[in-house]
Design a protein around this motif. Sequence first.
Motif, PDB file in Angstrom:
ATOM      1  N   LEU A  31      -7.617   1.354  -9.145  1.00 45.30           N
ATOM      2  CA  LEU A  31      -5.985   1.643 -10.183  1.00 45.30           C
ATOM      3  C   LEU A  31      -7.377   2.890 -11.333  1.00 45.30           C
ATOM      4  O   LEU A  31      -8.403   2.707 -11.315  1.00 45.30           O
ATOM      5  N   GLU A  32      -6.869   3.838 -12.337  1.00 48.89           N
ATOM      6  CA  GLU A  32      -6.670   4.567 -12.937  1.00 48.89           C
ATOM      7  C   GLU A  32      -7.324   3.660 -14.203  1.00 48.89           C
ATOM      8  O   GLU A  32      -7.127   2.521 -14.380  1.00 48.89           O
ATOM      9  N   ASP A  34      -7.461   4.270 -17.440  1.00 49.14           N
ATOM     10  CA  ASP A  34      -6.750   4.273 -18.397  1.00 49.14           C
ATOM     11  C   ASP A  34      -5.415   2.771 -18.243  1.00 49.14           C
ATOM     12  O   ASP A  34      -4.576   2.048 -18.775  1.00 49.14           O
ATOM     13  N   GLN A  35      -5.149   2.428 -16.922  1.00 45.77           N
ATOM     14  CA  GLN A  35      -4.281   1.557 -16.254  1.00 45.77           C
ATOM     15  C   GLN A  35      -4.515   0.431 -16.555  1.00 45.77           C
ATOM     16  O   GLN A  35      -4.091  -1.185 -16.526  1.00 45.77           O
ATOM     17  N   MET A  38      -3.541  -2.479 -19.190  1.00 42.28           N
ATOM     18  CA  MET A  38      -2.435  -2.838 -18.866  1.00 42.28           C
ATOM     19  C   MET A  38      -2.031  -3.759 -17.892  1.00 42.28           C
ATOM     20  O   MET A  38      -0.976  -4.393 -17.821  1.00 42.28           O
ATOM     21  N   VAL A  39      -2.541  -3.354 -16.882  1.00 36.86           N
ATOM     22  CA  VAL A  39      -2.571  -4.232 -15.111  1.00 36.86           C
ATOM     23  C   VAL A  39      -3.088  -5.213 -15.670  1.00 36.86           C
ATOM     24  O   VAL A  39      -1.973  -6.521 -14.976  1.00 36.86           O
ATOM     25  N   GLU A  42      -0.238  -7.325 -17.570  1.00 40.59           N
ATOM     26  CA  GLU A  42       0.925  -7.783 -16.314  1.00 40.59           C
ATOM     27  C   GLU A  42       0.771  -9.057 -15.668  1.00 40.59           C
ATOM     28  O   GLU A  42       1.736 -10.059 -15.200  1.00 40.59           O
ATOM     29  N   LEU A  74       3.543  -3.080  -9.871  1.00 43.75           N
ATOM     30  CA  LEU A  74       2.389  -2.052 -10.884  1.00 43.75           C
ATOM     31  C   LEU A  74       1.939  -0.581  -9.537  1.00 43.75           C
ATOM     32  O   LEU A  74       1.621   0.194 -10.391  1.00 43.75           O
ATOM     33  N   PRO A  76      -0.429  -0.385  -8.030  1.00 46.71           N
ATOM     34  CA  PRO A  76      -1.719   0.390  -7.347  1.00 46.71           C
ATOM     35  C   PRO A  76      -1.837   1.136  -5.646  1.00 46.71           C
ATOM     36  O   PRO A  76      -1.180   0.916  -5.123  1.00 46.71           O
TER      37      PRO A  76
END
Length: 203
Positions: A31-32, A34-35, A38-39, A42, A74, A76
């Motif tokens: 995952l980046e 900055d993600q 948020m993930v 979720e 999402l 990934p």
Amino acid sequence: MPISAFNAYLDESSVARSEAAQEYLVCAALLEPDQVEMVREELRPLLRPGQIKLHWTDENSSSRRRIVQAIGALGPMNVIVTHLSERQRKTERFRRKCLEVLYYQLADLEVYDLTLECRTEAQDKRDRAHIVALQGQGLDRGIRISHRRGGDEPLLWISDIVLGAVNASHIGEHQYLEALEQTIYLKQSTPESLIPTGQNERP
């Protein structure tokens, strides 16, 4: 210290494939940076009341469908390394073989921050010693690992679910892996992995 293009969250699975063979699998969900928050947000609502973490073997078929759909949405990227061997009780050596291949793949992708799920203190210490030894043999020294409990880090749930879907596909339940297929960036075997019966080459 190099900047990591992605953060990686690792889990593993060991499963019998036949009376004579077993497979060890390691998955890294990428995952980046900055993600990640948020993930996490979720993923948490996917827990059932009283549940601490998502774990494939704890879910029924309807929960599995719901979870794989959510993870597929999402998006990934997942990297999977497998090792097929004759059945043996001890699998730690196979874990190290898979992790070695995975670490080099992640270094090529400029992924330096890796989170593994905690096991025992002694096992986590062996993980750290293993990567230090590999770095002494040429693995990028920028790679760093940490350990977290599965209940504390929702992002570890992704690789657990992906590997659960892979294993389900081996017993004819293909629908879960089909829902996640687009998230699998790379799947490869270790150099020492056996060739599956009936195949001329490794997948």
